[in-house]
Design an enzyme around this catalytic site. Sequence first.
Site, PDB file in Angstrom:
ATOM      1  N   THR A 123      -0.689   9.080   2.771  1.00 36.08           N
ATOM      2  CA  THR A 123      -0.842   7.623   2.848  1.00 36.08           C
ATOM      3  C   THR A 123      -1.408   7.310   4.235  1.00 36.08           C
ATOM      4  O   THR A 123      -1.578   8.220   5.058  1.00 36.08           O
ATOM      5  CB  THR A 123       0.517   6.909   2.719  1.00 36.08           C
ATOM      6  OG1 THR A 123       1.301   7.260   3.882  1.00 36.08           O
ATOM      7  CG2 THR A 123       1.260   7.315   1.455  1.00 36.08           C
ATOM      8  N   ASP A 135       6.071  -7.450   1.404  1.00 40.00           N
ATOM      9  CA  ASP A 135       5.370  -6.803   2.526  1.00 40.00           C
ATOM     10  C   ASP A 135       5.019  -7.869   3.553  1.00 40.00           C
ATOM     11  O   ASP A 135       5.237  -9.077   3.334  1.00 40.00           O
ATOM     12  CB  ASP A 135       4.094  -6.089   2.024  1.00 40.00           C
ATOM     13  CG  ASP A 135       3.730  -4.859   2.878  1.00 40.00           C
ATOM     14  OD1 ASP A 135       3.526  -5.025   4.094  1.00 40.00           O
ATOM     15  OD2 ASP A 135       3.644  -3.757   2.336  1.00 40.00           O
ATOM     16  N   TYR A 139      11.427   7.516  15.440  1.00 38.43           N
ATOM     17  CA  TYR A 139      11.314   7.535  13.976  1.00 38.43           C
ATOM     18  C   TYR A 139      12.402   8.421  13.368  1.00 38.43           C
ATOM     19  O   TYR A 139      13.111   8.018  12.436  1.00 38.43           O
ATOM     20  CB  TYR A 139       9.918   8.060  13.624  1.00 38.43           C
ATOM     21  CG  TYR A 139       9.583   8.124  12.157  1.00 38.43           C
ATOM     22  CD1 TYR A 139       9.133   6.996  11.477  1.00 38.43           C
ATOM     23  CD2 TYR A 139       9.673   9.321  11.448  1.00 38.43           C
ATOM     24  CE1 TYR A 139       8.787   7.063  10.130  1.00 38.43           C
ATOM     25  CE2 TYR A 139       9.336   9.395  10.109  1.00 38.43           C
ATOM     26  CZ  TYR A 139       8.887   8.260   9.454  1.00 38.43           C
ATOM     27  OH  TYR A 139       8.545   8.334   8.124  1.00 38.43           O
ATOM     28  N   ASN A 166      11.488   0.663   1.230  1.00 38.84           N
ATOM     29  CA  ASN A 166      10.380   1.591   1.480  1.00 38.84           C
ATOM     30  C   ASN A 166       9.651   1.307   2.793  1.00 38.84           C
ATOM     31  O   ASN A 166       9.088   2.219   3.392  1.00 38.84           O
ATOM     32  CB  ASN A 166       9.390   1.508   0.304  1.00 38.84           C
ATOM     33  CG  ASN A 166       8.060   2.147   0.631  1.00 38.84           C
ATOM     34  OD1 ASN A 166       7.928   3.363   0.678  1.00 38.84           O
ATOM     35  ND2 ASN A 166       7.055   1.309   0.909  1.00 38.84           N
ATOM     36  N   LYS A 197      15.468   7.554  10.745  1.00 34.94           N
ATOM     37  CA  LYS A 197      15.539   8.162   9.411  1.00 34.94           C
ATOM     38  C   LYS A 197      16.874   8.890   9.220  1.00 34.94           C
ATOM     39  O   LYS A 197      17.421   8.926   8.119  1.00 34.94           O
ATOM     40  CB  LYS A 197      14.342   9.085   9.182  1.00 34.94           C
ATOM     41  CG  LYS A 197      12.989   8.339   9.159  1.00 34.94           C
ATOM     42  CD  LYS A 197      12.937   7.253   8.078  1.00 34.94           C
ATOM     43  CE  LYS A 197      11.565   6.645   7.919  1.00 34.94           C
ATOM     44  NZ  LYS A 197      11.491   5.630   6.847  1.00 34.94           N
ATOM     45  N   ARG A 200       0.856  -1.190   0.000  1.00 31.91           N
ATOM     46  CA  ARG A 200       0.000   0.000   0.000  1.00 31.91           C
ATOM     47  C   ARG A 200       0.899   1.250   0.000  1.00 31.91           C
ATOM     48  O   ARG A 200       2.132   1.152   0.070  1.00 31.91           O
ATOM     49  CB  ARG A 200      -0.939  -0.003   1.213  1.00 31.91           C
ATOM     50  CG  ARG A 200      -0.233   0.268   2.522  1.00 31.91           C
ATOM     51  CD  ARG A 200      -1.178   0.297   3.714  1.00 31.91           C
ATOM     52  NE  ARG A 200      -0.499   0.856   4.862  1.00 31.91           N
ATOM     53  CZ  ARG A 200      -0.731   0.515   6.128  1.00 31.91           C
ATOM     54  NH1 ARG A 200      -1.641  -0.398   6.396  1.00 31.91           N
ATOM     55  NH2 ARG A 200      -0.063   1.083   7.120  1.00 31.91           N
ATOM     56  N   ASP A 259       9.236  -9.741   6.070  1.00 29.36           N
ATOM     57  CA  ASP A 259       9.349  -8.867   7.232  1.00 29.36           C
ATOM     58  C   ASP A 259      10.780  -8.332   7.186  1.00 29.36           C
ATOM     59  O   ASP A 259      11.742  -9.109   7.356  1.00 29.36           O
ATOM     60  CB  ASP A 259       9.093  -9.674   8.511  1.00 29.36           C
ATOM     61  CG  ASP A 259       9.298  -8.833   9.768  1.00 29.36           C
ATOM     62  OD1 ASP A 259       9.896  -7.742   9.683  1.00 29.36           O
ATOM     63  OD2 ASP A 259       8.877  -9.290  10.850  1.00 29.36           O
ATOM     64  N   VAL A 260      10.936  -7.039   6.969  1.00 36.11           N
ATOM     65  CA  VAL A 260      12.276  -6.494   6.701  1.00 36.11           C
ATOM     66  C   VAL A 260      13.242  -6.638   7.876  1.00 36.11           C
ATOM     67  O   VAL A 260      14.450  -6.505   7.707  1.00 36.11           O
ATOM     68  CB  VAL A 260      12.203  -5.019   6.239  1.00 36.11           C
ATOM     69  CG1 VAL A 260      11.519  -4.887   4.898  1.00 36.11           C
ATOM     70  CG2 VAL A 260      11.556  -4.129   7.302  1.00 36.11           C
TER      71      VAL A 260
HETATM   72  P1  NAD Z   1       2.183   3.091   4.861  1.00 39.67           P
HETATM   73  O1  NAD Z   1       1.989   2.851   6.306  1.00 39.67           O
HETATM   74  O2  NAD Z   1       1.002   3.207   3.977  1.00 39.67           O
HETATM   75  O3  NAD Z   1       3.124   1.985   4.201  1.00 39.67           O
HETATM   76  C1  NAD Z   1       4.132   1.326   4.909  1.00 39.67           C
HETATM   77  C2  NAD Z   1       4.236  -0.087   4.381  1.00 39.67           C
HETATM   78  O4  NAD Z   1       5.309  -0.742   5.057  1.00 39.67           O
HETATM   79  C3  NAD Z   1       2.971  -0.905   4.625  1.00 39.67           C
HETATM   80  O5  NAD Z   1       2.584  -1.602   3.468  1.00 39.67           O
HETATM   81  C4  NAD Z   1       3.377  -1.852   5.744  1.00 39.67           C
HETATM   82  O6  NAD Z   1       2.689  -3.091   5.760  1.00 39.67           O
HETATM   83  C5  NAD Z   1       4.858  -2.035   5.415  1.00 39.67           C
HETATM   84  N1  NAD Z   1       5.607  -2.575   6.555  1.00 39.67           N
HETATM   85  C6  NAD Z   1       5.524  -2.192   7.860  1.00 39.67           C
HETATM   86  N2  NAD Z   1       6.324  -2.972   8.612  1.00 39.67           N
HETATM   87  C7  NAD Z   1       6.925  -3.848   7.760  1.00 39.67           C
HETATM   88  C8  NAD Z   1       7.864  -4.900   7.931  1.00 39.67           C
HETATM   89  N3  NAD Z   1       8.350  -5.233   9.151  1.00 39.67           N
HETATM   90  N4  NAD Z   1       8.272  -5.582   6.840  1.00 39.67           N
HETATM   91  C9  NAD Z   1       7.777  -5.279   5.623  1.00 39.67           C
HETATM   92  N5  NAD Z   1       6.881  -4.316   5.386  1.00 39.67           N
HETATM   93  C10 NAD Z   1       6.462  -3.603   6.464  1.00 39.67           C
HETATM   94  O7  NAD Z   1       3.054   4.454   4.774  1.00 39.67           O
HETATM   95  P2  NAD Z   1       3.891   5.111   3.574  1.00 39.67           P
HETATM   96  O8  NAD Z   1       3.768   6.570   3.699  1.00 39.67           O
HETATM   97  O9  NAD Z   1       3.601   4.486   2.272  1.00 39.67           O
HETATM   98  O10 NAD Z   1       5.375   4.731   4.047  1.00 39.67           O
HETATM   99  C11 NAD Z   1       6.387   4.359   3.132  1.00 39.67           C
HETATM  100  C12 NAD Z   1       7.722   4.882   3.611  1.00 39.67           C
HETATM  101  O11 NAD Z   1       7.728   6.311   3.504  1.00 39.67           O
HETATM  102  C13 NAD Z   1       8.057   4.575   5.065  1.00 39.67           C
HETATM  103  O12 NAD Z   1       9.430   4.245   5.172  1.00 39.67           O
HETATM  104  C14 NAD Z   1       7.792   5.885   5.774  1.00 39.67           C
HETATM  105  O13 NAD Z   1       8.527   6.004   6.963  1.00 39.67           O
HETATM  106  C15 NAD Z   1       8.219   6.853   4.715  1.00 39.67           C
HETATM  107  N6  NAD Z   1       7.681   8.211   4.877  1.00 39.67           N
HETATM  108  C16 NAD Z   1       6.347   8.439   4.894  1.00 39.67           C
HETATM  109  C17 NAD Z   1       5.884   9.742   5.023  1.00 39.67           C
HETATM  110  C18 NAD Z   1       4.407  10.068   5.047  1.00 39.67           C
HETATM  111  O14 NAD Z   1       4.047  11.205   5.398  1.00 39.67           O
HETATM  112  N7  NAD Z   1       3.521   9.170   4.673  1.00 39.67           N
HETATM  113  C19 NAD Z   1       6.789  10.808   5.129  1.00 39.67           C
HETATM  114  C20 NAD Z   1       8.155  10.534   5.094  1.00 39.67           C
HETATM  115  C21 NAD Z   1       8.596   9.230   4.957  1.00 39.67           C
END
Ligand code: NAD
Length: 256
Positions: A183, A37, A148, A85, A152, A16, A58-59
């Site tokens: 998201t 995922d 977090y 990601n 990062k 997602r 699971d990463v």
């Molecule tokens: P999201 O929560 O929709 O997606 C995160 C995805 O990571 C999900 O599909 C989840 O199942 C997966 N995930 C979680 N734990 C996991 C694991 N142990 N192993 C494998 N997969 C796992 O959020 P997003 O915004 O799509 O996040 C994507 C990346 O972008 C992340 O690294 C997040 O930190 C980063 N990010 C997001 C934002 C934001 O505002 N949305 C801003 C900066 C950075």
Amino acid sequence: MGKLDGRVVIITGAARGQGEQEARLFRAEGAAVVVADVLDDQGESLAKEIGATYVHLDVGEEADWQAAVTAAKEAHGHLDGLVNNAGILRFNALADTPLDEFMQVVRVNQVGCFLGIKSVAPELADGGTIVNTASYTGVTGMAAVGAYAATKHAILGLTRVAALELAHRGIRVNAMCPGAIDTAMSNPAQLDPNADAAEMTDALDALYRKLVPLGRIGRPEEVARLALFLTCADSSYITGQPFVIDGGWLAGVSVV
Ligand code: NAD
């Protein structure tokens, strides 16, 4: 001609959000994509829809990484790219953060990125790419997301060191630093089947209008286009760099 014709790319957390949009765009640009995922139903259904391979990964689990790399190579014969990601976010002031919660965030965001580099780099074809997903909070502070933000910041360190260590094979390693992106992470209402997602996005745009010069929250499709740039030949002379994609949030403050 697609920008990723013939390339094989693993994208973690791709069921997602930003990862999903990266998987869709990379497929449209000709890549064979491995959607990885822990959300198996969503990941499998996306993979089926776009013609990708799904793996449970699971990463934070090194054995899962080995299985994912093997699956990618068995399905496609070679491996050219990785987008780290997957990530999780927890809110707490540092002084209130339980150690377990801190370690949970480190395990997914930081250890996950490290294990991805460690497991995939030896298997990547020369000239391959790694794109790590850091954050706006990887380059500046933000109250209430200390665990977090720490992970990062660490991802930028991993990115720079990996870029130095892999450059001799033509492997490029860069990082994306998104600001607020629409998201489930920034907009948990997306997970509520009864919520009106468009209404929530409007509300977030209104909130970010005050914070972000471009006046709205970012879209996951916009981050996917940056991931594409860093994965394809358009960025052939770029490695070891963080790329901020935040609508101008980090540019400074406006007092008028
Ligand atoms: P999201 O929560 O929709 O997606 C995160 C995805 O990571 C999900 O599909 C989840 O199942 C997966 N995930 C979680 N734990 C996991 C694991 N142990 N192993 C494998 N997969 C796992 O959020 P997003 O915004 O799509 O996040 C994507 C990346 O972008 C992340 O690294 C997040 O930190 C980063 N990010 C997001 C934002 C934001 O505002 N949305 C801003 C900066 C950075």
